[in-house]
Design an enzyme around this catalytic site. Sequence first.
Site, short mmCIF file in Angstrom:
data_model
loop_
_atom_site.label_atom_id
_atom_site.label_comp_id
_atom_site.label_asym_id
_atom_site.label_seq_id
_atom_site.Cartn_x
_atom_site.Cartn_y
_atom_site.Cartn_z
N PRO A 36 49.87 36.03 44.35
CA PRO A 36 51.23 36.13 44.87
C PRO A 36 52.13 36.86 43.87
O PRO A 36 52.09 36.58 42.67
CB PRO A 36 51.65 34.66 45.04
N GLU A 37 52.94 37.77 44.39
CA GLU A 37 53.83 38.55 43.55
C GLU A 37 55.28 38.26 43.95
O GLU A 37 55.54 37.29 44.67
CB GLU A 37 53.48 40.04 43.68
N LYS B 212 56.92 35.84 38.95
CA LYS B 212 55.93 35.26 39.87
C LYS B 212 55.93 33.74 39.80
O LYS B 212 55.01 33.10 40.30
CB LYS B 212 54.54 35.78 39.54
N ARG C 155 41.67 47.01 36.26
CA ARG C 155 42.32 46.59 37.51
C ARG C 155 41.90 47.52 38.65
O ARG C 155 41.79 48.72 38.46
CB ARG C 155 43.85 46.65 37.38
#
Length: 271
Positions: free
Chosen positions: A2-3, A58, A259
């Site tokens: 979640p951002e 966050k 990433r």
Amino acid sequence: MPELPEMENYRKLLSQHLINVPITGVTVNREKTINMEAGDFKNALLGARIVFVERRAKHILFHLHDGRRLLLHLMLGGILYYGTEEERPERSTQVELAFGDHILYFMGLRLGYLHLLSVKESEAAMGKLGPELLDRRMTAERFAALLKGRRGALKSLLVNQQVMAGIGNCYADEIAFEARLLPSTLVQNLSPEAVTRLYESMRKVLTEATEIGGYMEMPFMAGDTVTGSYNDQCKVYDREGEPCLRGGGTIVKTELTGRKVFYCPDCQHEG
């Protein structure tokens, strides 16, 4: 993970349902999720009231009536659900907070945590975070100043929580796409025009995602039709091999400094 948009959506929903409602029950199924013995955690929270719900980057901060704060970081895979015992999700919960006949279920917190902290401790925990990107004080000039003197790949900068707070893998890729910049673009090579474009793209993507509930797939509660609406709006994230919505290119997935990265090689460039 979640951002900013997902956590802001949670903040709004939590604020609508939990403010000044006494905590009537505390269940801890995984003691590693909290920062003290389960018995002490329960005793500290029973009867407490949440008077304000704050989002910082966050994180969610539940401000309690006695001045202490519950600091939540969902990390990778964390989800919240608010409902009755009959509506209990069919998955394991790490912590449960009961508010009368409704329960706030904390799930997927294998890496995340829910810590009870003093004001000083919570401020120290948030102390190294960069500025909030949707704050009205975050002007184009201030954004450009954040980038000044920085080096390295654009994606690495966007997800650096000490430079700017709240962006993770998904929105870094979406912002780069909106700005027509490759995630691998070197920040030190960006022109002033590209920096302005990046700023405008950041504001646009984060604002739109926040307004429609982010990309979390599981609703926050029964009847919630907002949470997760952005999941179908992503232009590049998790769309490897699909056609670019802006032209004839094909979305590519690669890795950058460990990433995963999604982008369109046809319409995203170095500057």
